[in-house]
Design a protein around this motif. Structure first.
Motif, mmCIF file in Angstrom:
data_model
loop_
_atom_site.group_PDB
_atom_site.id
_atom_site.type_symbol
_atom_site.label_atom_id
_atom_site.label_comp_id
_atom_site.label_asym_id
_atom_site.label_seq_id
_atom_site.Cartn_x
_atom_site.Cartn_y
_atom_site.Cartn_z
ATOM 1 N N TYR A 19 0.847 -1.185 0.000
ATOM 2 C CA TYR A 19 0.000 0.000 0.000
ATOM 3 C C TYR A 19 0.889 1.244 0.000
ATOM 4 C CZ TYR A 19 -3.645 -3.261 1.588
ATOM 5 O OH TYR A 19 -4.525 -4.311 1.701
ATOM 6 N N ALA A 20 0.404 2.302 -0.632
ATOM 7 C CA ALA A 20 1.113 3.575 -0.632
ATOM 8 C C ALA A 20 0.408 4.551 0.294
ATOM 9 C CB ALA A 20 1.172 4.158 -2.041
ATOM 10 N N VAL A 21 1.175 5.428 0.918
ATOM 11 C CA VAL A 21 0.579 6.449 1.772
ATOM 12 C C VAL A 21 -0.366 7.331 0.954
ATOM 13 C CG1 VAL A 21 1.077 8.565 3.064
ATOM 14 C CG2 VAL A 21 2.469 6.538 3.440
ATOM 15 N N ASP A 22 -1.549 7.545 1.485
ATOM 16 C CA ASP A 22 -2.493 8.513 0.918
ATOM 17 C C ASP A 22 -2.088 9.882 1.465
ATOM 18 O OD1 ASP A 22 -4.580 10.122 0.158
ATOM 19 O OD2 ASP A 22 -6.157 8.903 1.056
ATOM 20 N N SER A 23 -1.249 10.582 0.707
ATOM 21 C CA SER A 23 -0.637 11.813 1.217
ATOM 22 C C SER A 23 -1.656 12.878 1.592
ATOM 23 C CB SER A 23 0.338 12.386 0.178
ATOM 24 O OG SER A 23 1.410 11.505 -0.029
ATOM 25 N N GLY A 24 -2.769 12.909 0.897
ATOM 26 C CA GLY A 24 -3.771 13.919 1.187
ATOM 27 C C GLY A 24 -4.577 13.673 2.439
ATOM 28 N N HIS A 25 -4.474 12.461 2.990
ATOM 29 C CA HIS A 25 -5.254 12.124 4.176
ATOM 30 C C HIS A 25 -4.382 11.512 5.269
ATOM 31 C CE1 HIS A 25 -8.224 12.270 0.862
ATOM 32 N NE2 HIS A 25 -8.933 12.913 1.769
ATOM 33 N N PHE B 118 3.064 18.014 10.084
ATOM 34 C CA PHE B 118 3.736 17.875 8.796
ATOM 35 C C PHE B 118 2.710 17.281 7.843
ATOM 36 C CE2 PHE B 118 7.156 17.718 11.890
ATOM 37 C CZ PHE B 118 8.087 18.578 11.334
ATOM 38 N N THR B 119 2.485 17.959 6.730
ATOM 39 C CA THR B 119 1.466 17.523 5.785
ATOM 40 C C THR B 119 2.089 16.821 4.586
ATOM 41 O OG1 THR B 119 1.523 19.642 4.602
ATOM 42 C CG2 THR B 119 -0.016 19.448 6.455
ATOM 43 N N GLN B 120 1.248 16.075 3.884
ATOM 44 C CA GLN B 120 1.612 15.390 2.642
ATOM 45 C C GLN B 120 2.829 14.472 2.769
ATOM 46 O OE1 GLN B 120 1.844 18.896 0.030
ATOM 47 N NE2 GLN B 120 -0.139 18.322 -0.817
ATOM 48 N N PRO B 121 2.859 13.622 3.791
ATOM 49 C CA PRO B 121 3.943 12.649 3.864
ATOM 50 C C PRO B 121 3.821 11.605 2.757
ATOM 51 C CG PRO B 121 2.373 12.313 5.648
ATOM 52 C CD PRO B 121 1.910 13.497 4.891
ATOM 53 N N THR B 122 4.891 10.869 2.526
ATOM 54 C CA THR B 122 4.904 9.781 1.549
ATOM 55 C C THR B 122 5.373 8.515 2.254
ATOM 56 O OG1 THR B 122 7.165 10.321 0.869
ATOM 57 C CG2 THR B 122 5.364 11.348 -0.367
ATOM 58 N N GLY B 123 5.240 7.388 1.577
ATOM 59 C CA GLY B 123 5.717 6.155 2.172
ATOM 60 C C GLY B 123 4.950 4.944 1.700
ATOM 61 N N SER B 124 5.182 3.829 2.372
ATOM 62 C CA SER B 124 4.572 2.573 1.958
ATOM 63 C C SER B 124 4.281 1.692 3.166
ATOM 64 C CB SER B 124 5.486 1.825 0.981
ATOM 65 O OG SER B 124 6.703 1.455 1.619
ATOM 66 N N LEU B 125 3.394 0.754 2.941
ATOM 67 C CA LEU B 125 2.997 -0.207 3.969
ATOM 68 C C LEU B 125 2.910 -1.577 3.324
ATOM 69 C CD1 LEU B 125 1.714 -0.934 6.806
ATOM 70 C CD2 LEU B 125 -0.494 -0.399 5.747
ATOM 71 N N THR B 126 3.548 -2.559 3.936
ATOM 72 C CA THR B 126 3.418 -3.947 3.503
ATOM 73 C C THR B 126 2.612 -4.694 4.557
ATOM 74 O OG1 THR B 126 5.548 -3.892 2.366
ATOM 75 C CG2 THR B 126 4.652 -6.059 2.889
ATOM 76 N N LEU B 127 1.518 -5.309 4.131
ATOM 77 C CA LEU B 127 0.644 -6.016 5.054
ATOM 78 C C LEU B 127 0.535 -7.485 4.676
ATOM 79 C CD1 LEU B 127 -2.425 -3.629 5.640
ATOM 80 C CD2 LEU B 127 -0.670 -4.293 7.296
ATOM 81 N N ASP B 128 0.566 -8.338 5.689
ATOM 82 C CA ASP B 128 0.323 -9.768 5.500
ATOM 83 C C ASP B 128 -0.441 -10.269 6.720
ATOM 84 O OD1 ASP B 128 0.280 -12.461 5.081
ATOM 85 O OD2 ASP B 128 2.406 -12.670 4.608
ATOM 86 N N PRO B 129 -1.774 -10.206 6.684
ATOM 87 C CA PRO B 129 -2.571 -10.604 7.855
ATOM 88 C C PRO B 129 -2.266 -12.017 8.345
ATOM 89 C CG PRO B 129 -3.952 -9.485 6.250
ATOM 90 C CD PRO B 129 -2.632 -9.730 5.580
ATOM 91 N N ALA B 130 -1.868 -12.911 7.443
ATOM 92 C CA ALA B 130 -1.575 -14.293 7.837
ATOM 93 C C ALA B 130 -0.218 -14.420 8.511
ATOM 94 C CB ALA B 130 -1.628 -15.204 6.602
#
Length: 203
Positions: free
Chosen positions: A38-44, A63-75
């Motif tokens: 997932y990518a950061v939703d910078s506007g929210h 600080f507004t409009q950050p960027t970044g990523s998220l890796t998720l694996d519920p299992a």
């Protein structure tokens, strides 16, 4: 005047509301979360900081409009990872002069250190909450921090490609002097409370 303003806002919101019959598209239901990147939703997404000012008030900036990523694996939550980068030049308070001062060498020194970043090193999930340990880099200094996070919601976005969105809120406290930012202590507190309201969109 107030009634007219409310009416205008209601009309402006009508197209969006029409796309989400029955309520909000997101819900605090972990079964909606799927593995992926997932990518950061910078506007929210916001990185909020609060300090004690002169012993009189709690003062918050962001600080507004950050960027970044998220890796998720519920299992396999051990594989979860998050990175958030925020530009120092995006610091914002209610006072323009203070914004300028915060970017100066007395504080964040945006010219020399234009970005701050959090990178997780481990995630422990407990139901809809999680403990996220990682490294926070601010002002050229990297220190370990622990975030207390909670799951806010997930669901398909109501506009565009309607991709899966997930959201979390996380809190922690740091000492700004640990990061070489000591100007104004103790008139402005060393302790800084951080809140990260983070939205992510599936890639």
């Amino acid at each position: 005047m107030r009634i007219a303003l409310i009416a205008v806002l209601a009309l402006a919101a009508t197209p969006l509301l029409a796309q989400t019959p029955g309520g909000q598209p997101g819900a605090p239901d972990p079964t909606r979360v799927v593995a992926g990147t997932y990518a950061v939703d910078s506007g929210h997404t916001q990185v909020l900081f609060t300090v004690n000012h002169l012993g009189f008030t709690e003062y918050t900036g962001q600080f507004t409009q950050p960027t970044g990523s998220l890796t998720l694996d519920p299992a396999n939550p051990a594989r979860n990872k998050v990175e958030v980068t925020f530009a120092i030049d995006k610091v914002s308070t209610t006072v323009a002069g203070l914004d300028t001062h915060l970017k100066a060498p007395d504080f964040f020194d945006a010219a020399k250190f234009p970005e701050a970043k959090f990178v997780s090193t481990g995630v422990t999930v407990n139901g809809t909450t999680a403990t996220i340990v990682g490294n926070l880099t601010v002002h050229g200094v990297t220190k370990p921090v622990t975030l207390n996070a909670r799951f806010v919601g997930a669901g398909n976005g109501p506009m565009g490609a309607k991709k899966l969105n997930v959201g979390f809120a996380a809190t922690t406290s740091i000492k700004r002097s640990d990061f070489g930012i000591s100007f104004g202590i103790p008139m402005v507190s060393d302790k800084v409370d951080l809140v990260i309201n983070a939205g992510f969109v599936a890639q």
